[in-house]
Design an enzyme around this catalytic site. Sequence first.
Site, PDB file in Angstrom:
ATOM      1  N   CYS A  44      39.795 101.212 101.886  1.00 54.35           N
ATOM      2  CA  CYS A  44      40.055  99.892 101.301  1.00 54.35           C
ATOM      3  C   CYS A  44      39.835  98.778 102.313  1.00 54.35           C
ATOM      4  O   CYS A  44      39.254  97.732 101.995  1.00 54.35           O
ATOM      5  CB  CYS A  44      41.489  99.818 100.770  1.00 54.35           C
ATOM      6  SG  CYS A  44      41.856 100.974  99.443  1.00 54.35           S
ATOM      7  N   ASP A 135      31.440  83.979  79.927  1.00 56.87           N
ATOM      8  CA  ASP A 135      32.115  84.017  78.626  1.00 56.87           C
ATOM      9  C   ASP A 135      33.300  84.977  78.619  1.00 56.87           C
ATOM     10  O   ASP A 135      33.870  85.253  77.564  1.00 56.87           O
ATOM     11  CB  ASP A 135      31.121  84.403  77.520  1.00 56.87           C
ATOM     12  CG  ASP A 135      30.453  85.760  77.781  1.00 56.87           C
ATOM     13  OD1 ASP A 135      30.732  86.379  78.834  1.00 56.87           O
ATOM     14  OD2 ASP A 135      29.660  86.195  76.934  1.00 56.87           O
TER      15      ASP A 135
END
Length: 221
Positions: A44, A135
């Site tokens: 990570c 959108d």
Amino acid sequence: MFNLGDTLPNFQAETTIGTINLYDYLGDSWGILFSHPSDFTPVCTTELARVLTLMPEFDKRGVKVLALSCDSVDSHCKWIEDIQAVAGSSGEFPYPIIADEDRELAVLLGMLDPVEKDRDGLPLTCRAVFVIGPDKTLRLAILYPATTGRNFDEILRVIDSLQIVEKHQVATPVDWKAGEMCMVLPSVSDQDAACLFPRGVTVRDVPSGKSYLRMTPAPQP
């Protein structure tokens, strides 16, 4: 689990820059949301550091970045120091990290890895990548297992493809990179293609004799 084209649900979350609302944060921009199993873990840390160095590339494409990890905001803020050290960076951290200690968002968005567990036996958050259109629909979803780091060069490549396809009636062939030849969509007639692609269309010959491999120089994104 969400399918491509689905509208992602709006949510409010605590992050390293305070409380955010997903839709407000993204505005009319493209977005990328990528999740992580835990803070202070090796894979990570390298991933968030890589994204840190790539921020100019995301900015150039008008993409807002948002990370998620299943630890607290306080833990994230301490972790940022390690991320910046690995990236060779300093100063203000350029993108927020969501705190998801109870895994509520990971469950909502289908980001759990059923195989990898933490020390308490709870499923880890997988390495999910969601590219979100202006959108608010899901344009790309990639799920990596918790043990495999992502390739963010590939993610940038796909964003380039998504953005050029958004504006032009083209597709991008295998291993395509920004600036390379694109393919005219089968739904576009030869007559329309001549108008849509003034830089020309080249048809590649194939044994079937069908003229479906139509190539054109990449339009401006």
